[in-house]
Design an enzyme around this catalytic site. Structure first.
Site, PDB file in Angstrom:
ATOM      1  CG  ASN A   9      -1.668   1.172   1.391  1.00 53.83           C
ATOM      2  OD1 ASN A   9      -1.730   2.215   0.283  1.00 53.83           O
ATOM      3  ND2 ASN A   9      -2.581   1.400   2.385  1.00 53.83           N
ATOM      4  CD1 TRP A  10       3.397   0.868  -2.654  1.00 55.09           C
ATOM      5  CD2 TRP A  10       3.557   1.942  -4.755  1.00 55.09           C
ATOM      6  NE1 TRP A  10       4.303  -0.017  -3.610  1.00 55.09           N
ATOM      7  CE2 TRP A  10       3.897   0.866  -5.153  1.00 55.09           C
ATOM      8  CE3 TRP A  10       3.492   2.934  -5.859  1.00 55.09           C
ATOM      9  CZ2 TRP A  10       4.930   0.359  -6.147  1.00 55.09           C
ATOM     10  CZ3 TRP A  10       3.871   2.546  -6.926  1.00 55.09           C
ATOM     11  CH2 TRP A  10       4.578   1.164  -7.127  1.00 55.09           C
ATOM     12  CE  LYS A  11      -0.102   3.140   4.846  1.00 57.02           C
ATOM     13  NZ  LYS A  11      -0.112   3.260   6.172  1.00 57.02           N
ATOM     14  CG  HIS A  97      -5.873   1.834   5.159  1.00 60.06           C
ATOM     15  ND1 HIS A  97      -5.474   2.522   5.947  1.00 60.06           N
ATOM     16  CD2 HIS A  97      -4.962   1.061   5.032  1.00 60.06           C
ATOM     17  CE1 HIS A  97      -3.900   2.553   6.273  1.00 60.06           C
ATOM     18  NE2 HIS A  97      -3.829   1.182   5.729  1.00 60.06           N
ATOM     19  CD  GLU A  99      -3.066   5.500   6.846  1.00 56.08           C
ATOM     20  OE1 GLU A  99      -3.184   5.168   5.650  1.00 56.08           O
ATOM     21  OE2 GLU A  99      -2.083   4.830   7.343  1.00 56.08           O
ATOM     22  CD  GLU A 169      -3.475  -2.499   7.172  1.00 64.09           C
ATOM     23  OE1 GLU A 169      -2.315  -2.712   6.714  1.00 64.09           O
ATOM     24  OE2 GLU A 169      -4.288  -1.370   7.128  1.00 64.09           O
ATOM     25  N   GLY A 175       2.356   2.524  10.757  1.00 64.46           N
ATOM     26  CA  GLY A 175       3.352   3.800  10.740  1.00 64.46           C
ATOM     27  C   GLY A 175       4.335   4.088  11.943  1.00 64.46           C
ATOM     28  CB  SER A 215       5.443  -1.473  12.027  1.00 63.45           C
ATOM     29  OG  SER A 215       4.743  -0.173  12.340  1.00 63.45           O
ATOM     30  N   GLY A 236       2.953  -0.961   4.330  1.00 62.25           N
ATOM     31  CA  GLY A 236       3.009   0.568   3.857  1.00 62.25           C
ATOM     32  C   GLY A 236       4.220   0.744   3.808  1.00 62.25           C
ATOM     33  N   GLY A 237       4.905   1.598   4.501  1.00 55.57           N
ATOM     34  CA  GLY A 237       6.342   2.049   4.510  1.00 55.57           C
ATOM     35  C   GLY A 237       7.370   1.469   3.682  1.00 55.57           C
TER      36      GLY A 237
END
Ligand code: 13P
Length: 258
Positions: A9-11, A97, A99, A169, A175, A215, A236-237
């Site tokens: 997930n590149w957000k 998600h 977010e 999640e 994050g 994470s 993610g990251g």
């Protein structure tokens, strides 16, 4: 056995050049393992979907969007429909998600409509659930996650539910660099599988894939996936770094369950 499934997930990251470069690198590094040993899908921002599709070329890495709207077309300024996603080559879409739940304030009802529309259109859905830190501390993890699943999947029959991957999640792990331990994640995944058995049936509960996200890194991927009910990761990251994401996919391909 369930095939591991890794999502990136590149957000709201990358630009047109770096998105294409990352996709080229992934197709080079992962073509051999994708599909056979592990399913991989990357989810760039909407505006780079076409460029990423082109850069991925004929390799088996799936393309996903990070959200979708439930209406098929019309006066919904700023929204994107399922058919538009399919038109640019998406196989998958992330829905619910955290977010979007917590920053954009999406409700369970809206998420349910999006999930239903996505599956009806033929997209595969990565449906995200997870508790806040205060909910975990109050011992409410299972009830919060169960409620999100019941409401999110309301009215979605068995046939359609086959197009769903659930991503657990925990919000406090996203994050933050503090991942849920393999044991903590495994416990929630077992609860989710038991709930799916009740809502659908036991055989489907054994088939549905449940990813962990929060994470996840190249350093903890193998340990997280050593748990029998953790079928993959939503990253993610670390999905923005070619080397790290490659290592995570390799760890999934060589997964050893303990
Ligand atoms: P991080 O891997 O950056 O914690 O993000 C997880 C996530 O939200 C994936 O959807």
């Amino acid at each position: 056995m369930r095939k591991p499934f890794i999502g990136g997930n590149w957000k709201m990251n990358t630009d047109s050049a770096s998105a294409a470069e990352l996709a080229c690198g992934l197709s080079r590094n992962l073509d051999d393992v994708c599909n056979e040993k592990v399913d991989v899908t990357v989810c760039p921002p909407f505006v780079y979907l076409s460029a990423v599709k082109k850069a991925l070329g004929p390799c088996q890495i799936g393309l996903g969007a990070q959200d979708v709207y439930f209406e098929p077309k019309g006066a919904f300024t700023g929204e994107i429909s399922c058919s538009m996603l399919k038109d640019v080559g998406c196989s998958h879409v992330i829905i619910g998600h955290s977010e979007r739940r917590h920053i954009i304030k999406e409700s369970d009802e809206l998420i349910n409509r999006k999930l239903s529309a996505a599956i009806s259109s033929g997209l595969l859905a990565i449906f995200c659930v997870g508790e806040l830190l205060e909910q975990r501390n109050a011992g409410k993890t299972n009830s919060v996650v169960a409620e999100q699943i019941k409401k999110g999947m309301a009215g979605i029959g068995l046939e359609k539910a086959c197009a769903v991957t659930i991503a657990y999640e925990p919000v406090w792990a996203i994050g933050t660099g503090i991942n849920a331990t393999a044991q903590q994640a495994q416990e929630v995944h077992v609860m989710i599988r038991e709930l799916i058995a009740k809502l659908y049936d036991k055989s489907f509960a054994q088939q549905i894939r449940i990813q962990y996200g929060g994470s996840a890194t190249a350093a903890n991927a193998a340990e997280l996936m050593s748990q029998p009910d953790i079928d993959g990761l939503l990253v993610g990251g670390a999905s923005l770094k070619l080397e790290d994401f490659t290592k995570i996919v390799m760890a999934a391909a060589e997964r050893k369950i303990i």
